[in-house]
Design a protein around this motif. Sequence first.
Motif, PDB file in Angstrom:
ATOM      1  N   LEU A 112       9.142  40.974 -10.172  1.00 56.49           N
ATOM      2  CA  LEU A 112       8.342  39.802 -10.573  1.00 56.49           C
ATOM      3  C   LEU A 112       7.973  40.415 -11.872  1.00 56.49           C
ATOM      4  O   LEU A 112       7.683  39.465 -12.768  1.00 56.49           O
ATOM      5  CB  LEU A 112       7.137  39.962  -9.620  1.00 56.49           C
ATOM      6  CG  LEU A 112       7.507  39.691  -8.130  1.00 56.49           C
ATOM      7  CD1 LEU A 112       5.905  39.622  -7.220  1.00 56.49           C
ATOM      8  CD2 LEU A 112       8.040  38.539  -8.013  1.00 56.49           C
ATOM      9  N   GLY A 113       7.882  41.596 -12.287  1.00 59.99           N
ATOM     10  CA  GLY A 113       7.723  41.993 -13.852  1.00 59.99           C
ATOM     11  C   GLY A 113       8.685  41.283 -14.650  1.00 59.99           C
ATOM     12  O   GLY A 113       8.309  40.866 -15.915  1.00 59.99           O
ATOM     13  N   GLU A 119       7.702  35.156 -10.234  1.00 57.76           N
ATOM     14  CA  GLU A 119       6.281  35.575  -9.993  1.00 57.76           C
ATOM     15  C   GLU A 119       5.290  34.447  -9.749  1.00 57.76           C
ATOM     16  O   GLU A 119       4.775  34.266  -8.768  1.00 57.76           O
ATOM     17  CB  GLU A 119       5.431  36.503 -11.130  1.00 57.76           C
ATOM     18  CG  GLU A 119       4.058  36.921 -10.746  1.00 57.76           C
ATOM     19  CD  GLU A 119       3.220  37.469 -11.970  1.00 57.76           C
ATOM     20  OE1 GLU A 119       2.258  37.907 -11.998  1.00 57.76           O
ATOM     21  OE2 GLU A 119       4.026  37.325 -13.228  1.00 57.76           O
ATOM     22  N   SER A 120       5.421  33.421 -10.438  1.00 60.03           N
ATOM     23  CA  SER A 120       4.751  32.273 -10.251  1.00 60.03           C
ATOM     24  C   SER A 120       5.253  31.625  -8.979  1.00 60.03           C
ATOM     25  O   SER A 120       4.270  31.160  -8.297  1.00 60.03           O
ATOM     26  CB  SER A 120       5.096  31.163 -11.302  1.00 60.03           C
ATOM     27  OG  SER A 120       4.735  31.663 -12.778  1.00 60.03           O
ATOM     28  N   ILE A 121       6.459  31.729  -8.380  1.00 58.87           N
ATOM     29  CA  ILE A 121       6.551  31.105  -6.995  1.00 58.87           C
ATOM     30  C   ILE A 121       6.127  31.928  -6.014  1.00 58.87           C
ATOM     31  O   ILE A 121       5.788  31.165  -5.001  1.00 58.87           O
ATOM     32  CB  ILE A 121       8.157  30.988  -7.020  1.00 58.87           C
ATOM     33  CG1 ILE A 121       8.800  29.992  -8.120  1.00 58.87           C
ATOM     34  CG2 ILE A 121       8.770  30.862  -5.636  1.00 58.87           C
ATOM     35  CD1 ILE A 121      10.380  30.141  -8.366  1.00 58.87           C
ATOM     36  N   SER A 170       2.609  45.025 -13.595  1.00 50.42           N
ATOM     37  CA  SER A 170       1.605  45.144 -14.639  1.00 50.42           C
ATOM     38  C   SER A 170       2.417  45.994 -15.695  1.00 50.42           C
ATOM     39  O   SER A 170       2.208  45.780 -16.887  1.00 50.42           O
ATOM     40  CB  SER A 170       0.294  45.720 -14.395  1.00 50.42           C
ATOM     41  OG  SER A 170      -0.515  44.867 -13.354  1.00 50.42           O
ATOM     42  N   ALA A 171       2.760  47.108 -15.438  1.00 52.54           N
ATOM     43  CA  ALA A 171       3.296  48.222 -16.334  1.00 52.54           C
ATOM     44  C   ALA A 171       4.665  47.629 -16.947  1.00 52.54           C
ATOM     45  O   ALA A 171       4.867  47.837 -18.027  1.00 52.54           O
ATOM     46  CB  ALA A 171       3.822  49.465 -15.655  1.00 52.54           C
ATOM     47  N   VAL A 172       5.530  46.800 -16.118  1.00 54.89           N
ATOM     48  CA  VAL A 172       6.725  46.153 -16.612  1.00 54.89           C
ATOM     49  C   VAL A 172       6.350  45.226 -17.610  1.00 54.89           C
ATOM     50  O   VAL A 172       6.857  45.008 -18.414  1.00 54.89           O
ATOM     51  CB  VAL A 172       7.661  45.902 -15.476  1.00 54.89           C
ATOM     52  CG1 VAL A 172       8.916  44.829 -16.214  1.00 54.89           C
ATOM     53  CG2 VAL A 172       7.993  46.838 -14.680  1.00 54.89           C
TER      54      VAL A 172
END
Length: 286
Positions: A112-113, A119-121, A170-172
């Motif tokens: 997702l990152g 991610e939106s899906i 979040s980190a990626v």
Amino acid sequence: MSVSVETAAVPVAGGAAVGTPSTRRPGAWQKKLPTVLGSLLVLVVFLAAWEWGPAAMGMPEFILPKFSRVVQESVLMWNTSDLLMHFGITAFEVFVGFLLGALLGLAVGVVLGLSPTTESIFSPYILALQIAPKVAFAPLFVMWLGYTIYPKILVAVLIVFFPVMINVLSAVRTVDPDLVNLVRTLNAGRVQIFRLVEFPSAMPALFSGLRIASTLAVIGVTVGELVGGNMGLGYLLVDGEGQGNTSAVFVAIAALTLIGIVAYAGVVWAEKRVLHYMPRAATSTV
């Protein structure tokens, strides 16, 4: 004649020389000694209050047993209730649930990152899964898989998954773009960018999520054992509650706490060895 900064030579009888004590730096154990002594003092005060506090307040033992009574009950359960066996079953479920949940959270967080479209899906469904109470899944898993270790492991996986996933995502997503561009100028491919820049940058956040997940795994397994268990510390907890044996309940709680402490300490140990190259300010000190 030059004098060493670390230890100044001082002549003594016989022509020998010793270092001046005032110039020696304290060792690591000397720096940690006040903290260790302070922690031990807090523990002693807590146990003393537990031992004599209930009687001083006139509290009956079936509500809050004193510490020595809990210790006696733990010895009795060790000899007659297979406490070690139940402890081992719960510890195994915590370890497997934590491992599977962490790996799943790491994989999904990376995917997702790296792909905002993905991610939106999937983010609405992942969020819905996180919002749904995990206690509600435990009876369902028991109905599907029976009174085995698998429902407890699945509940732990669900609880562990989200904090690891969101930290890695979040980190990626927040990797320094200058580092990525620098590697690209060296003709690095997509896999090399991930291996050399994005994944190492996500490691501190990953271990932060693992710290949280290590304690949540114990909660997940305990919920599964409370709902539908015939083995494990959760089962002993329910059994003690059914018999009105408050001391047995405290023994089960203490054993679950011990598993959580060991799991958390294992993550901290791994973090210090994996992230040894990072400045101390970048890692947690707990």
